[in-house]
Every structure is written in C-alpha cells, then in structure tokens.
Design a protein around this motif. Sequence first.
Motif, PDB file in Angstrom:
ATOM      1  N   ILE B   7      -2.912 -35.095 -25.958  1.00 40.65           N
ATOM      2  CA  ILE B   7      -3.468 -33.769 -26.228  1.00 40.65           C
ATOM      3  C   ILE B   7      -4.522 -33.407 -25.193  1.00 40.65           C
ATOM      4  O   ILE B   7      -5.161 -34.257 -24.611  1.00 40.65           O
ATOM      5  N   LYS B   8      -4.686 -32.125 -24.987  1.00 45.32           N
ATOM      6  CA  LYS B   8      -5.710 -31.642 -24.064  1.00 45.32           C
ATOM      7  C   LYS B   8      -6.583 -30.645 -24.796  1.00 45.32           C
ATOM      8  O   LYS B   8      -6.170 -30.072 -25.806  1.00 45.32           O
ATOM      9  N   ASN B  34      -5.347 -27.906 -27.451  1.00 42.66           N
ATOM     10  CA  ASN B  34      -4.278 -27.058 -26.907  1.00 42.66           C
ATOM     11  C   ASN B  34      -3.273 -26.770 -28.038  1.00 42.66           C
ATOM     12  O   ASN B  34      -2.752 -27.705 -28.650  1.00 42.66           O
ATOM     13  N   ASP B  37      -0.265 -28.740 -28.407  1.00 48.42           N
ATOM     14  CA  ASP B  37      -0.466 -30.161 -28.679  1.00 48.42           C
ATOM     15  C   ASP B  37      -0.722 -30.413 -30.163  1.00 48.42           C
ATOM     16  O   ASP B  37      -0.578 -31.543 -30.646  1.00 48.42           O
ATOM     17  N   LEU B  58      -4.417 -39.294 -27.508  1.00 51.10           N
ATOM     18  CA  LEU B  58      -4.893 -39.671 -26.175  1.00 51.10           C
ATOM     19  C   LEU B  58      -5.188 -38.408 -25.389  1.00 51.10           C
ATOM     20  O   LEU B  58      -4.372 -37.482 -25.360  1.00 51.10           O
ATOM     21  N   ILE B  60      -7.173 -36.852 -21.638  1.00 48.28           N
ATOM     22  CA  ILE B  60      -7.990 -36.938 -20.430  1.00 48.28           C
ATOM     23  C   ILE B  60      -8.872 -35.710 -20.446  1.00 48.28           C
ATOM     24  O   ILE B  60      -8.354 -34.587 -20.552  1.00 48.28           O
ATOM     25  N   LEU B 100      -2.285 -40.976 -17.552  1.00 50.00           N
ATOM     26  CA  LEU B 100      -1.781 -41.118 -18.925  1.00 50.00           C
ATOM     27  C   LEU B 100      -0.898 -42.362 -19.041  1.00 50.00           C
ATOM     28  O   LEU B 100      -1.003 -43.111 -20.021  1.00 50.00           O
ATOM     29  N   PHE B 115       4.326 -35.275 -26.545  1.00 52.61           N
ATOM     30  CA  PHE B 115       3.576 -34.280 -25.780  1.00 52.61           C
ATOM     31  C   PHE B 115       3.809 -32.896 -26.365  1.00 52.61           C
ATOM     32  O   PHE B 115       4.782 -32.664 -27.078  1.00 52.61           O
ATOM     33  N   GLY B 116       2.944 -31.961 -25.974  1.00 55.46           N
ATOM     34  CA  GLY B 116       3.175 -30.559 -26.282  1.00 55.46           C
ATOM     35  C   GLY B 116       4.076 -29.944 -25.223  1.00 55.46           C
ATOM     36  O   GLY B 116       4.423 -30.590 -24.240  1.00 55.46           O
ATOM     37  N   ARG B 117       4.452 -28.682 -25.422  1.00 56.09           N
ATOM     38  CA  ARG B 117       5.355 -28.057 -24.461  1.00 56.09           C
ATOM     39  C   ARG B 117       4.644 -27.756 -23.153  1.00 56.09           C
ATOM     40  O   ARG B 117       5.201 -27.891 -22.084  1.00 56.09           O
ATOM     41  N   THR B 119       0.313 -26.807 -21.394  1.00 56.21           N
ATOM     42  CA  THR B 119      -1.079 -26.496 -21.664  1.00 56.21           C
ATOM     43  C   THR B 119      -1.298 -25.001 -21.467  1.00 56.21           C
ATOM     44  O   THR B 119      -0.578 -24.349 -20.738  1.00 56.21           O
ATOM     45  N   GLY B 123      -0.860 -24.711 -17.721  1.00 54.96           N
ATOM     46  CA  GLY B 123       0.433 -24.177 -18.130  1.00 54.96           C
ATOM     47  C   GLY B 123       1.620 -24.573 -17.293  1.00 54.96           C
ATOM     48  O   GLY B 123       2.602 -23.856 -17.222  1.00 54.96           O
ATOM     49  N   SER B 124       1.565 -25.725 -16.637  1.00 59.36           N
ATOM     50  CA  SER B 124       2.673 -26.067 -15.748  1.00 59.36           C
ATOM     51  C   SER B 124       3.860 -26.641 -16.506  1.00 59.36           C
ATOM     52  O   SER B 124       4.990 -26.533 -16.051  1.00 59.36           O
ATOM     53  N   GLY B 125       3.615 -27.269 -17.652  1.00 64.01           N
ATOM     54  CA  GLY B 125       4.701 -27.903 -18.393  1.00 64.01           C
ATOM     55  C   GLY B 125       5.357 -29.041 -17.631  1.00 64.01           C
ATOM     56  O   GLY B 125       6.534 -29.338 -17.845  1.00 64.01           O
ATOM     57  N   LEU B 126       4.628 -29.662 -16.720  1.00 63.02           N
ATOM     58  CA  LEU B 126       5.209 -30.715 -15.884  1.00 63.02           C
ATOM     59  C   LEU B 126       4.838 -32.116 -16.348  1.00 63.02           C
ATOM     60  O   LEU B 126       5.590 -33.080 -16.129  1.00 63.02           O
TER      61      LEU B 126
HETATM   62  N1  LIG Z   1      -5.649 -33.840 -19.778  1.00 61.89           N
HETATM   63  C1  LIG Z   1      -4.651 -34.169 -20.607  1.00 61.89           C
HETATM   64  N2  LIG Z   1      -4.847 -35.142 -21.533  1.00 61.89           N
HETATM   65  C2  LIG Z   1      -3.843 -35.509 -22.375  1.00 61.89           C
HETATM   66  N3  LIG Z   1      -2.629 -34.935 -22.374  1.00 61.89           N
HETATM   67  C3  LIG Z   1      -2.385 -33.964 -21.477  1.00 61.89           C
HETATM   68  C4  LIG Z   1      -3.375 -33.545 -20.544  1.00 61.89           C
HETATM   69  N4  LIG Z   1      -2.834 -32.569 -19.783  1.00 61.89           N
HETATM   70  C5  LIG Z   1      -1.577 -32.363 -20.219  1.00 61.89           C
HETATM   71  N5  LIG Z   1      -1.294 -33.205 -21.249  1.00 61.89           N
HETATM   72  C6  LIG Z   1      -0.036 -33.269 -22.027  1.00 61.89           C
HETATM   73  O1  LIG Z   1       1.018 -32.789 -21.225  1.00 61.89           O
HETATM   74  C7  LIG Z   1       1.615 -31.613 -21.813  1.00 61.89           C
HETATM   75  C8  LIG Z   1       2.055 -30.664 -20.709  1.00 61.89           C
HETATM   76  O2  LIG Z   1       0.930 -30.239 -19.972  1.00 61.89           O
HETATM   77  P1  LIG Z   1       1.032 -29.345 -18.661  1.00 61.89           P
HETATM   78  O3  LIG Z   1       1.920 -30.039 -17.715  1.00 61.89           O
HETATM   79  O4  LIG Z   1      -0.381 -29.221 -18.147  1.00 61.89           O
HETATM   80  O5  LIG Z   1       1.555 -27.999 -19.083  1.00 61.89           O
HETATM   81  C9  LIG Z   1       0.538 -31.074 -22.743  1.00 61.89           C
HETATM   82  O6  LIG Z   1       1.100 -30.283 -23.777  1.00 61.89           O
HETATM   83  C10 LIG Z   1      -0.093 -32.362 -23.255  1.00 61.89           C
HETATM   84  O7  LIG Z   1       0.698 -32.947 -24.279  1.00 61.89           O
END
Ligand SMILES: Nc1ncnc2c1ncn2[C@@H]1O[C@H](COP(=O)(O)O)[C@@H](O)[C@H]1O
Lengths: 337, 256
Positions: B7-8, B34, B37, B58, B60, B100, B115-117, B119, B123-126
């Motif tokens: 989670i973020k 988020n 998340d 967990l 960061i 991670l 994970f969530g979809r 942030t 918002g990259s979803g990567l």
């Molecule tokens: N700083 C972070 N700490 C923990 N989980 C993260 C973090 N950043 C991203 N994630 C996980 O990765 C997913 C996709 O994030 P993102 O690629 O930034 O859109 C999020 O929905 C979280 O589940």
Amino acid sequence: MKTFVYVDHFKGEIQPASWEAIGLGKTLGSVSAVVFGSSVDAVAKAAFEYGADEVFVADDPALEDFRAEPYASTLSALASAQTPDLILFPISARTRELAAMSAVDLNTGVLTDIFALEVVDGALVATRPIYEGKVLEKAVCSAKPVMASIRPRFFPKPPRDANRSGTPIKVEVKGEALTTVEGYSASESAVNLGDAPVIVSGGRGVSNNPSLVPPAGMDEKQAEIWRAQQGFALLGELAAVLGGAVGASRAAVDGGYIPYSHQVGQTGKVVTPDLYIACGISGAIQHLVGMRNSKVVVAINKDPDAPIFTQARYGVVGDLFQIVPALTAEFKKRLGK
Amino acid sequence: MKIIACIKQVPDSEAKVRAEGGQVTWGDAPLVINPFDEYAVEGALQQKEAHGGTVTALCIGPESAKEALKHALAMGADEAVLVSGSALNEIDSVGAARVLAAAIQKIGGADMVVFGRQTLDNGSGLTTAQTARVLGWPLLGLAGQIKVQDGSVTIERVIEEGRVTVSAKMPVVLSVVQSIGEPRYPSFMGIRKASKANIPVWSLADLGMSAPAPVVKRIELMNPPVNETKIEMITGETPEEIAKTLVDKIIAEKVL
Ligand SMILES: Nc1ncnc2c1ncn2[C@@H]1O[C@H](COP(=O)(O)O)[C@@H](O)[C@H]1O
Ligand SMILES: Cc1cc2nc3c(=O)[nH]c(=O)nc-3n(C[C@H](O)[C@H](O)[C@H](O)COP(=O)(O)OP(=O)(O)OC[C@H]3O[C@@H](n4cnc5c(N)ncnc54)[C@H](O)[C@@H]3O)c2cc1C
C-alpha cells in the motif's frame, strides 16, 4: 531515431492507438512495428499499411493468449538485439504489464499515459498526467530504450495505404509462461471508451423515472435496475445515432445498472472524446477527472446546482427522460439518419 | 497462508492538488491510504478469512505513511512494515519494485502479494508487474475475483474486452480491481489495536541494498490549462425546442 511500436491486439482486434503510435514514431524517424500472437498475418499486414518500415513478428501458438512473462521476454530479447531508441505502446491492460516487465529486463523505465512527446536538446520529453490529471509533469527516461505508452486520440492516426506491404521479419519466442489462461468470456457489452469519439454517459439519475411502471413481481431494487435499464436504452439510442459509446458513473455501475467496463472516472476509464454528454450525473470530482479533457461537454441534469455544470460547455436543466429522446430525434433528422 | 498487501499513502482524492513553485501541493487535505490499495487490503483479508494465515501490510514512504499502514491494521491486517529513508523520495517504479521485492524477501516471502491497480499520485500502474518480474513470480493482474486451491491461485482478470480466467502456482503477485468488493470499514476494535501497534521501520541498509538510481525523472511541473470555456445554458418551452437549439450548437462546434 529508431522507434519500435508494439501493436496491441486482443484476438486479432487491434487497438487503433497502435496506429497513432506509428504516426508519432514516423515524426521522429524510422518505425519498426512489433506484432506478437498466434496467426497474426493480418495484424502484420495492417502494420505495413499504416506506415511501418519493417515489421517484427513472433507468431507462435505459445503466444495465442497474452501472458506477460513470455511476451516480455520476447520483447526484451528483440530490443536487446535491435537497440531501438524508443519503444511506444498504445495504453491497455496488456501493454501496461508488458512494458513494465520489459523495463526491468532492459534496465530502463516507462513513461505512462503520455499525451505529448517532444525532442528537447536531443532528449525525449514526455508530458503526462499525475495526481489524476490535476497536475501535469514533463518527464524523461535517462536510459535506452525510452519506453512510453500513449493515450488514445492524442496523436494523429496516419492514413492507411493498402498498397504498402512488406515481408515480416520472424522473431523467436523467449521466456517461459508462468500462468495458464483457462477461459474467456466477452463482456456483456464490449466497449472501447478510450477510442470513442462520442460518449453518452449516465449516472444514478438514469434510474429516476417514476412514471415507468416495472413488470409485476419485482422488489424495489429490481425495479430500480429495470428503470435504469430503460434509461440506459435511451442513452444507447442517442449514442448509436452519434456513432458513439455509452459511459457511466460509478453510482450507475455500483447500482448494477451497467457493467464496470463502462465506468468513467478515477477508478474507471479516463476518456477524451470530442463530445461527452453527461446525463443524470452530479459531477463528483472522481467522475470529473475521468472526462474533463473532453473537447465539448454537455450536461443534462435536473439540479441547476449540480457540479457537472462547472465543467460543461452546454447545460440543460431538465429531466433526461424528456431531453434525451428529443435530442436523439433531432440528431436523426439533422444528420440524415 | 502468508499474504502481503502493498500500500502507498497519497493525498485524498478530493484534495485540490496544484503545482506551485516547482512542487506539488495539496493544502491541508489529508493523506490517506491509496484508494486502490484499500481494495488490495480487502482482497488480502478475504483470502485470510477463507484460508487462514496472516496479512502483512507493506509500504515504502515517509514516517507519516504509518497512518496508512494503521488504516490497513484497523481493517484487519495482522502486521505492518514501513520502508523509509530520504533516498527513497526520488525512486521510480522499477526502484520501488526492487525495494518491495527485497522487503518481501526479508519478511520471509509470501504465498501471495496483493497490489492495488495503480497509485493516485504517480498513477503509472507499473509497480505490480515490475515487482513480479524482480521476484520471478507469476503475475495475476487486475483480479476481480480470487480463488485458492491446492497451491494454485485462479483469478477472473477484468479487462476491457471481458473477463479472462487465469491461474498460476503460488507464490504469486496479484493486483486487484474494484469488483473484488468494497473495502470494509475499520472496526472499533481494529482502530484500537492499530493505534497501539508498533510498526517497524526498515531502512535500505536493513534490506542490504543501496538506493536504486531513478531512470524516470520529472523535469517540470505544470498546472493543466484552465478551462476557459464558459457554460451556456440551453432553455426552451419544450424538450423539442431545447433539443433543436442544443443540436444547432453542437453541430456548429464541428466535433461530429
Ligand atoms: N511506495 C509504495 N509502497 C508500497 N506499495 C506501493 C508503493 N508504490 C506503489 N505500490 C503498489 O503498487 C501499485 C501500483 O502502483 P503504481 O505503479 O505507482 O501505479 C499500488 O497500487 C501499490 O499496491
Ligand atoms: C475512491 C473513489 C473512487 C471513485 N471513482 C469513481 C469513478 O471512477 N467514477 C465515478 O463516476 N465516480 C467515482 N466515485 C464516486 C463519486 O464520488 C460519486 O459518488 C459518483 O460519481 C456519483 O455518481 P452519480 O453522479 O451518477 O450519482 P449522484 O451523485 O447521485 O447524482 C445523480 C444526479 O442525477 C440527477 N438526476 C436525477 N434524476 C434525474 C433526471 N430524471 N434527469 C436528469 N437528472 C437527474 C441528480 O440531480 C444528480 O445530480 C469514486 C469515489 C471514491 C471515494
């Protein structure tokens, strides 16, 4: 500059933004299209017709279903051998995973959802939304290849030239599949909101027609859904006349009126059609972030104070059950349909 | 079953986020878990309820991100871990994935990492797919439903074209979407437990790694162009009259 464009397709159905990516790549230099799948001759042929200078094809039964691991390994191996400067992807559920994994393999990064790309002092600079589009950033990727996924409908689509052709270059499949695809069911009403030039969206208000009498024997919830479906049928007729798609707010999706694939907004799709008609949608911020970059927004709502009117070019305060059918009839007349 | 939810912490989605002096600001709007998340935590808790085991949240982030972890604890997670350090402020998604992955190993691995979809901020979803790649574990992306049986996980993957049934052997990395079910509200007992929780904070040194150098970098921040268009209200005696005026206007916009 040497650009790779990954041509994304689902069972042969090609994401049109793949061609927009070819058009973008051509403004920067040469374009090699990359096509993965099983029996994808038609996809490769179309890539030539849309302007690819060469087409790399991995055509293999192992690639029949999209699975991120072998797709990524195959792309990473190809990019390592061919050293493109840039790899472009049309945004989709598949390319997000594919680009993400290849970036790990190639020690580079991905600029996602970009809607502008320029060369500044020899470096590629992308513009992309952050914080749900409330803020924009210009970002660079300092390693090669630069990887970027493009938003649909922001870059011009090149014309298709049926006389262009070529011989695809065969690519070997790499990597092992770690997942098994067991089945697929098409969504009840497949929509591609990202590419739609016109979207007619409905919200909770679409269920609000007390004069409709539901069939006997329905409980309150069933009657609400039944009413909403009558409402969405009206929106569908308007969308059909305009050659567009039907969207929805989350309240409509949560209410069971329409499947999730139609949802516009923060937890749904971000869309940028030329015309967005919001019917019975209040305009919560989570909805607005999904549609506010539409060219022309029309809002139809009973409540003159609904926040959706702050984003609209044209507004009608009124009952959607009266306004929408009248609009459909008028468009039919005027567009000669 | 050992489950980890990543989670973020992000500014609340109602926040008025702006670019100001080269920085992103959101006034006094609260920082929250988020929203995507929350679904990850919900999905993790559903699996724990079905099969037993533990859920570890967990994150960061800065010290203040403990609040987001407390939300996960209040929802029902058993443990929480924060990875923190100033070198982590600038990391990109590949960097986040490497951190991670190291933290997941230090926790002692897992059967399932959820994970969530995406942030809300970046918002990259990567990150999900990249963490799976770094770990070498199968990715089951965009799950609307999760089933676990005999060491295998089967999901209904929700994509635009429909639903795809995909399975893989554990351990797996998953991302979940809204159809997993609305995140539960923290219970009174959960909130009490969370407020007393002692959340360990790990540094990069604890993970035995140095700061991953970011490849993706921001060079400029901008506010989107303000919407200059003024609204024009269309009125008329009858719906037909309104429709006629509105259709005239729309046709004159030349968007059809
Ligand atoms: N700083 C972070 N700490 C923990 N989980 C993260 C973090 N950043 C991203 N994630 C996980 O990765 C997913 C996709 O994030 P993102 O690629 O930034 O859109 C999020 O929905 C979280 O589940
Ligand atoms: C984390 C999070 C994520 C979210 N993501 C999304 C998202 O992706 N997309 C999204 O849309 N929402 C999202 N939401 C929900 C959002 O906050 C709103 O609850 C939702 O958009 C409201 O939908 P609505 O406008 O259809 O319903 P309401 O707010 O109930 O509005 C209904 C409107 O219909 C009008 N109306 C009623 N009857 C009629 C009639 N006969 N004719 C004309 N008008 C009528 C009413 O005046 C009212 O304005 C999210 C919320 C959260 C917390």
